[in-house]
Scaffold this motif. Structure first.
Motif, PDB file in Angstrom:
ATOM      1  N   ARG A  38    -104.993 -12.828 -21.659  1.00 34.10           N
ATOM      2  CA  ARG A  38    -104.375 -11.732 -20.919  1.00 34.10           C
ATOM      3  C   ARG A  38    -103.051 -11.269 -21.539  1.00 34.10           C
ATOM      4  N   PRO A  39    -102.866  -9.951 -21.627  1.00 34.35           N
ATOM      5  CA  PRO A  39    -101.567  -9.431 -22.085  1.00 34.35           C
ATOM      6  C   PRO A  39    -100.530  -9.628 -20.984  1.00 34.35           C
ATOM      7  N   LEU A  40     -99.282  -9.509 -21.358  1.00 33.35           N
ATOM      8  CA  LEU A  40     -98.216  -9.613 -20.361  1.00 33.35           C
ATOM      9  C   LEU A  40     -98.186  -8.381 -19.469  1.00 33.35           C
ATOM     10  N   MET A  41     -97.659  -8.585 -18.279  1.00 35.90           N
ATOM     11  CA  MET A  41     -97.444  -7.459 -17.364  1.00 35.90           C
ATOM     12  C   MET A  41     -96.398  -6.530 -17.982  1.00 35.90           C
ATOM     13  N   ASP A  42     -96.495  -5.247 -17.667  1.00 34.85           N
ATOM     14  CA  ASP A  42     -95.504  -4.292 -18.162  1.00 34.85           C
ATOM     15  C   ASP A  42     -94.100  -4.708 -17.745  1.00 34.85           C
ATOM     16  N   TYR A  43     -93.178  -4.536 -18.673  1.00 34.53           N
ATOM     17  CA  TYR A  43     -91.751  -4.755 -18.455  1.00 34.53           C
ATOM     18  C   TYR A  43     -91.369  -6.211 -18.207  1.00 34.53           C
ATOM     19  N   SER A  44     -92.285  -7.150 -18.395  1.00 36.60           N
ATOM     20  CA  SER A  44     -91.875  -8.553 -18.343  1.00 36.60           C
ATOM     21  C   SER A  44     -91.480  -8.958 -19.759  1.00 36.60           C
ATOM     22  N   HIS A  45     -90.506  -9.807 -19.874  1.00 31.89           N
ATOM     23  CA  HIS A  45     -89.941 -10.152 -21.184  1.00 31.89           C
ATOM     24  C   HIS A  45     -89.908 -11.669 -21.306  1.00 31.89           C
ATOM     25  N   LEU A  46     -90.909 -12.245 -21.979  1.00 34.33           N
ATOM     26  CA  LEU A  46     -90.991 -13.681 -22.191  1.00 34.33           C
ATOM     27  C   LEU A  46     -90.624 -13.975 -23.632  1.00 34.33           C
ATOM     28  N   THR A  47     -89.795 -14.986 -23.833  1.00 37.77           N
ATOM     29  CA  THR A  47     -89.338 -15.299 -25.184  1.00 37.77           C
ATOM     30  C   THR A  47     -89.412 -16.796 -25.465  1.00 37.77           C
ATOM     31  N   VAL A  48     -89.448 -17.112 -26.764  1.00 40.79           N
ATOM     32  CA  VAL A  48     -89.400 -18.490 -27.266  1.00 40.79           C
ATOM     33  C   VAL A  48     -88.401 -18.513 -28.415  1.00 40.79           C
ATOM     34  N   THR A  49     -87.437 -19.441 -28.351  1.00 38.39           N
ATOM     35  CA  THR A  49     -86.478 -19.657 -29.429  1.00 38.39           C
ATOM     36  C   THR A  49     -86.456 -21.146 -29.732  1.00 38.39           C
ATOM     37  N   PHE A  50     -86.420 -21.499 -31.021  1.00 35.75           N
ATOM     38  CA  PHE A  50     -86.354 -22.894 -31.446  1.00 35.75           C
ATOM     39  C   PHE A  50     -84.961 -23.184 -31.985  1.00 35.75           C
ATOM     40  N   ASP A  51     -84.332 -24.282 -31.523  1.00 32.07           N
ATOM     41  CA  ASP A  51     -83.072 -24.676 -32.154  1.00 32.07           C
ATOM     42  C   ASP A  51     -83.357 -25.759 -33.189  1.00 32.07           C
ATOM     43  N   GLU A  52     -82.352 -26.136 -33.962  1.00 28.73           N
ATOM     44  CA  GLU A  52     -82.544 -27.130 -35.020  1.00 28.73           C
ATOM     45  C   GLU A  52     -82.706 -28.535 -34.474  1.00 28.73           C
ATOM     46  N   GLY A  53     -82.323 -28.771 -33.224  1.00 25.86           N
ATOM     47  CA  GLY A  53     -82.328 -30.115 -32.655  1.00 25.86           C
ATOM     48  C   GLY A  53     -83.582 -30.499 -31.898  1.00 25.86           C
ATOM     49  N   GLY A  54     -84.665 -29.735 -32.019  1.00 21.56           N
ATOM     50  CA  GLY A  54     -85.900 -30.093 -31.341  1.00 21.56           C
ATOM     51  C   GLY A  54     -86.006 -29.584 -29.914  1.00 21.56           C
ATOM     52  N   ARG A  55     -85.222 -28.554 -29.597  1.00 21.92           N
ATOM     53  CA  ARG A  55     -85.264 -27.965 -28.254  1.00 21.92           C
ATOM     54  C   ARG A  55     -85.690 -26.509 -28.362  1.00 21.92           C
ATOM     55  N   THR A  84     -84.986 -22.762 -14.627  1.00 16.70           N
ATOM     56  CA  THR A  84     -84.185 -22.444 -13.452  1.00 16.70           C
ATOM     57  C   THR A  84     -85.156 -22.174 -12.310  1.00 16.70           C
ATOM     58  N   ARG A  85     -84.658 -21.918 -11.107  1.00 21.34           N
ATOM     59  CA  ARG A  85     -85.546 -21.825  -9.946  1.00 21.34           C
ATOM     60  C   ARG A  85     -85.388 -20.525  -9.164  1.00 21.34           C
ATOM     61  N   LYS A  86     -85.243 -19.411  -9.864  1.00 21.47           N
ATOM     62  CA  LYS A  86     -85.201 -18.118  -9.181  1.00 21.47           C
ATOM     63  C   LYS A  86     -86.598 -17.751  -8.697  1.00 21.47           C
ATOM     64  N   ALA A  87     -86.663 -17.018  -7.616  1.00 19.84           N
ATOM     65  CA  ALA A  87     -87.937 -16.504  -7.123  1.00 19.84           C
ATOM     66  C   ALA A  87     -88.041 -15.025  -7.493  1.00 19.84           C
ATOM     67  N   CYS A  88     -89.221 -14.625  -7.919  1.00 17.16           N
ATOM     68  CA  CYS A  88     -89.495 -13.231  -8.274  1.00 17.16           C
ATOM     69  C   CYS A  88     -90.786 -12.810  -7.571  1.00 17.16           C
ATOM     70  N   ALA A  89     -91.247 -11.621  -7.901  1.00 19.08           N
ATOM     71  CA  ALA A  89     -92.497 -11.124  -7.325  1.00 19.08           C
ATOM     72  C   ALA A  89     -93.619 -12.119  -7.619  1.00 19.08           C
ATOM     73  N   PRO A  90     -94.569 -12.292  -6.699  1.00 18.52           N
ATOM     74  CA  PRO A  90     -95.646 -13.274  -6.888  1.00 18.52           C
ATOM     75  C   PRO A  90     -96.406 -13.117  -8.202  1.00 18.52           C
ATOM     76  N   ALA A  91     -96.716 -11.907  -8.614  1.00 14.42           N
ATOM     77  CA  ALA A  91     -97.463 -11.713  -9.866  1.00 14.42           C
ATOM     78  C   ALA A  91     -96.645 -12.184 -11.072  1.00 14.42           C
ATOM     79  N   LEU A  92     -95.353 -11.950 -11.054  1.00 13.91           N
ATOM     80  CA  LEU A  92     -94.488 -12.393 -12.142  1.00 13.91           C
ATOM     81  C   LEU A  92     -94.377 -13.914 -12.159  1.00 13.91           C
ATOM     82  N   MET A  93     -94.308 -14.525 -10.978  1.00 15.26           N
ATOM     83  CA  MET A  93     -94.245 -15.979 -10.889  1.00 15.26           C
ATOM     84  C   MET A  93     -95.549 -16.613 -11.403  1.00 15.26           C
ATOM     85  N   GLU A  94     -96.678 -15.994 -11.094  1.00 15.41           N
ATOM     86  CA  GLU A  94     -97.971 -16.502 -11.554  1.00 15.41           C
ATOM     87  C   GLU A  94     -98.058 -16.417 -13.070  1.00 15.41           C
ATOM     88  N   GLN A  95     -97.599 -15.320 -13.653  1.00 20.62           N
ATOM     89  CA  GLN A  95     -97.609 -15.169 -15.110  1.00 20.62           C
ATOM     90  C   GLN A  95     -96.701 -16.207 -15.758  1.00 20.62           C
TER      91      GLN A  95
END
Length: 134
Positions: A38-55, A84-95
């Motif tokens: 499945r593609p991401l929902m419109d206007y949702s912004h998911l990212t991945v960044t790697f640091d040098e320390g394994g995080r 973190t533990r913010k609540a958002c719209a149910p569809a965004l939380m499911e994604q």
């Protein structure tokens, strides 16, 4: 003769690039485009960044997330994901939950023919990402 020289130079420059394996870059954000089937929902912004320390860390669409990772050649795995533990719209939380679950099944990575980064689980379709612009 000019065409032959140009072709020889072009071939030599491309041969030099072929030997350099593409690597995931530290401290560079990758933007998720697809999670498995499945593609991401419109206007949702998911990212991945790697640091040098394994995080690894990023944005899950609603919450900021973090996890340990192991990278060895084309082998890639993530440990337990915290966020973190913010609540958002149910569809965004499911994604976001699908994204966190998908990260924990990743076993390897590669670059597609269109130069898209892919994180592959043991079974199924990959997470697909692009390096963030800017």
């Amino acid at each position: 003769m000019k065409h032959l020289t140009l072709l020889a130079l072009l071939g030599a420059s491309l041969a030099g690039c072929a030997g350099d394996p593409v690597q995931l870059q530290h401290n560079r954000a990758y933007v998720v485009e697809w999670i498995g089937e499945r593609p991401l929902m419109d206007y949702s912004h998911l990212t991945v960044t790697f640091d040098e320390g394994g995080r690894a860390y990023g944005n899950g669409g609603c919450n900021h997330w973090f996890a340990p990772y192991t990278l060895d050649g084309d082998k890639l795995s993530f440990g337990g994901v915290g966020s973190t533990r913010k609540a958002c719209a149910p569809a965004l939380m499911e994604q976001e939950q699908r994204f966190f679950e998908a990260l924990q099944t990743v076993q390897r990575w590669d670059i597609s023919p269109i130069e898209q980064v892919r994180f592959w689980p043991a079974e199924g379709k990959p997470l697909r990402l692009w390096p963030e612009e800017g």
